[in-house]
Design an enzyme around this catalytic site. Structure first.
Site, mmCIF file in Angstrom:
data_model
loop_
_atom_site.group_PDB
_atom_site.id
_atom_site.type_symbol
_atom_site.label_atom_id
_atom_site.label_comp_id
_atom_site.label_asym_id
_atom_site.label_seq_id
_atom_site.Cartn_x
_atom_site.Cartn_y
_atom_site.Cartn_z
ATOM 1 N N SER A 55 14.128 -15.514 23.618
ATOM 2 C CA SER A 55 12.534 -15.315 23.412
ATOM 3 C C SER A 55 11.863 -16.762 23.700
ATOM 4 O O SER A 55 10.551 -16.267 23.841
ATOM 5 C CB SER A 55 12.346 -14.802 22.220
ATOM 6 O OG SER A 55 12.912 -15.595 21.137
ATOM 7 N N ASP A 335 4.879 -16.723 14.639
ATOM 8 C CA ASP A 335 5.426 -15.924 13.707
ATOM 9 C C ASP A 335 6.613 -16.366 12.969
ATOM 10 O O ASP A 335 6.553 -17.860 13.018
ATOM 11 C CB ASP A 335 5.765 -14.466 14.456
ATOM 12 C CG ASP A 335 7.165 -14.759 15.461
ATOM 13 O OD1 ASP A 335 7.523 -16.161 15.532
ATOM 14 O OD2 ASP A 335 7.011 -13.603 16.397
ATOM 15 N N HIS A 338 8.822 -18.192 16.352
ATOM 16 C CA HIS A 338 8.270 -18.565 17.688
ATOM 17 C C HIS A 338 7.161 -19.430 17.580
ATOM 18 O O HIS A 338 6.095 -18.884 16.805
ATOM 19 C CB HIS A 338 7.978 -17.369 18.485
ATOM 20 C CG HIS A 338 9.073 -16.540 18.773
ATOM 21 N ND1 HIS A 338 9.226 -15.385 18.123
ATOM 22 C CD2 HIS A 338 10.116 -16.542 19.439
ATOM 23 C CE1 HIS A 338 10.468 -14.507 18.382
ATOM 24 N NE2 HIS A 338 10.853 -15.377 19.109
#
Ligand SMILES: *[C@@H]1O[C@H](CO)[C@@H](O)[C@H](O)[C@H]1NC(C)=O
Ligand SMILES: *[C@@H]1O[C@H](CO)[C@@H](O)[C@H](O)[C@H]1NC(C)=O
Ligand SMILES: *[C@@H]1O[C@H](CO)[C@@H](O)[C@H](O)[C@H]1NC(C)=O
Length: 360
Positions: A55, A335, A338
Site C-alpha cells: 500500500s 490512518d 499510512h
C-alpha cells in the site's frame, strides 16, 4: 569516466531545477552539459517505472469491493474522491514519477482499459501484500514480478524498454503484521526477519533478471512509530523494540543489496532509505522549505471511533465510524499506518537528493 559521472550528476541537478521551475540562468548550462553527455552515448535516464510491493506504492490495484482505499474519505485531497490510494492523496509512487518527469504509472488492474497508457510503465503494487502470502488473497511480490514477466513474453515490453526502466519495490511490514497476528513468537522474530529479507533478495534478483536496468528498494519504515502502535501512548512515543526490529531488517537488507551489487555492473540495486526519511520528518516537525507542520507528528488525521472500526468504516445505517481532521496537510499520518499526501511529500523532499542516483 569520473568526469562523466560528475557531469551527469550536475545535469540532473539542472533537470531538477527545470522540473521545479527554477530555470533562469541554469537553462543554457544544462543544455550544454546535456549535449556533451549524449555525444558519449553513455548516459540514459529511466523513462519507464515499474512498481511492486504494498500500500505504500499501490495506486489502485486492490479490489473496490473490500479495500478501504476505494472508500471515502480516502482520496479527499487528491484526486478529490476515493481512487485506490491508501492516503488522502498522492503516495510515494506519484512523487517518484514526478521526479522522473513521467506520469504516475497506471495500476496493472486497469491495463486492458487503457492500452495506450502502458508506455511509461505499470504499477503492480497491491495494498496488504508482502514477500510471503499475508492472507489477503492478493498477489505476493513474486507473483507481481510474474505479471511483468508475462507482459514481456507477450511482447508488451521489449528488452529495449526494460533497459530504460526503473523498478521501485516497497515492502512495508505486512509480512511482520501477519507473523504477529498468526501467533509468531518474539524469540522467533529475528529468524523470520532473515527469511523475509532472503526472499526479498531473491525477488530483487528475479526482477533485475527481467532486464530492468535499475531496482530501487525501500528500507522498512520505523514501524514502532506507526499510529497503530503509538495509540497506546496517546500518540506520544514510538515503540523502541519495534523500531530496532525494523533496524535489523534494514541491516540485513543493506547486506543483501551489497551482495547483489557485487554480482552486477554499475550498481543496479539501490536502497531508498525511508526509515531515515520518516525519522527525519517526524523529528524535525518542519519540512525542508521551513514550513512548520505536523505539530503532533504521530497522531493520524483519520481516526476510527471504535476499536473494531477503521478509517472509512460505516455502521449498518451508513453512519461514519471515524473522524477526519480539518486539515490533512497538517498531519504526517493519514490512518493507522499510512502517511498523508503531505507526509509523503515531506518524505520525498528528504529523499530527493538521494534519488539522483537513479540517473547515474
Ligand atoms: C507467492 O504466491 C504464489 C501463488 O499463490 C505461491 O505459489 C508462492 O509460493 C508465493 N511465494 C512466496 C514466497 O510465498
Ligand atoms: C513494544 O512492542 C512490543 C512488541 O509488540 C511489546 O511487547 C511491548 O510491550 C511494546 N513496548 C511498549 C513500551 O509499549
Ligand atoms: C564481493 O565479491 C568479492 C570477490 O568475488 C568477494 O571477495 C566479496 O566478499 C564480495 N562481497 C560481498 C559483500 O558479497
Amino acid at each position: 569516466m569520473e568526469l562523466q559521472g560528475i557531469l551527469s550528476y550536475i545535469f540532473f541537478l539542472m533537470c531538477l531545477f527545470l522540473i521545479t521551475g527554477n530555470f533562469t540562468s541554469e537553462f543554457t548550462v544544462a543544455g550544454n552539459i546535456h549535449h556533451q553527455i549524449h555525444k558519449h552515448g553513455r548516459f540514459r535516464r529511466p523513462t519507464k517505472l515499474f512498481v511492486f510491493g504494498d500500500s505504500y506504492a499501490d495506486t489502485g490495484n486492490n479490489p473496490k469491493a473490500f479495500a478501504s482505499s476505494w472508500k471515502p474519505p480516502y482520496g479527499v485531497t487528491f484526486p478529490g474522491k476515493p481512487a485506490g490510494r491508501y492516503s488522502d492523496g498522492r503516495v510515494f509512487t506519484d512523487y517518484l514519477a514526478r521526479f522522473m518527469g513521467i506520469r504516475s504509472p497506471l495500476p496493472y488492474k486497469f491495463r486492458k482499459y487503457a492500452p495506450g497508457k502502458l508506455r511509461g510503465g505499470l504499477n503492480f503494487a497491491c495494498g496488504g501484500t508482502g514477500v510471503f502470502d499475508t492472507g489477503n488473497l492478493q498477489p505476493n511480490l513474486t507473483t507481481q514480478i510474474g505479471f511483468l514477466q508475462g507482459l514481456i513474453k507477450e511482447r508488451v515490453y521489449t528488452k529495449r524498454d526494460l533497459k530504460a526502466s526503473l523498478a521501485l519495490v516497497t515492502i512495508s511490514g505486512n509480512d511482520y503484521g501477519t507473523y504477529t497476528s498468526t501467533g509468531g513468537s518474539e524469540q522467533g522474530l529475528p529468524t523470520f526477519i532473515s527469511q523475509v529479507v532472503n526472499q526479498l533478495a531473491k525477488d530483487l534478483k528475479l526482477l533485475h533478471d527481467t532486464g530492468v536496468r535499475r531496482v530501487l528498494v525501500t528500507t522498512l519504515q520505523p514501524i514502532g512509530c506507526l499510529p497503530t502502535v503509538t495509540v497506546s501512548s496517546s500518540y506520544q512515543q514510538c515503540n523502541v523494540s519495534q523500531n530496532s526490529a525494523a533496524g535489523f531488517h534494514n541491516q540485513l537488507l543493506q547486506h543483501a543489496v551489497a551482495k547483489l551489487n557485487n554480482n552486477t555492473k554499475d550498481s543496479s540495486f539501490l536502497i531508498l532509505d525511508i526509515f531515515s526519511a520518516f525519522n527525519t520528518v517526524l523529528k524535525s516537525k518542519r519540512d525542508l522549505t521551513g514550513n512548520s507542520k505536523f505539530d503532533t507528528p504521530l497522531k493520524p488525521c483519520c481516526i476510527a471511533t471504535s476499536s473494531d472500526a477503521n478509517c472509512g468504516s460505516l455502521d449498518e445505517n451508513g453512519k461514519k465510524l471515524y473522524t477526519v481532521c480539518k486539515r490533512p496537510a497538517s498531519t504526517f499520518f493519514w490512518d493507522t499506518v499510512h502517511p498523508t499526501q503531505a507526509g509523503w511529500h515531506a518524505v520525498y523532499i528528504t529523499l530527493r537528493s538521494s534519488l539522483n542516483r537513479i540517473n547515474a
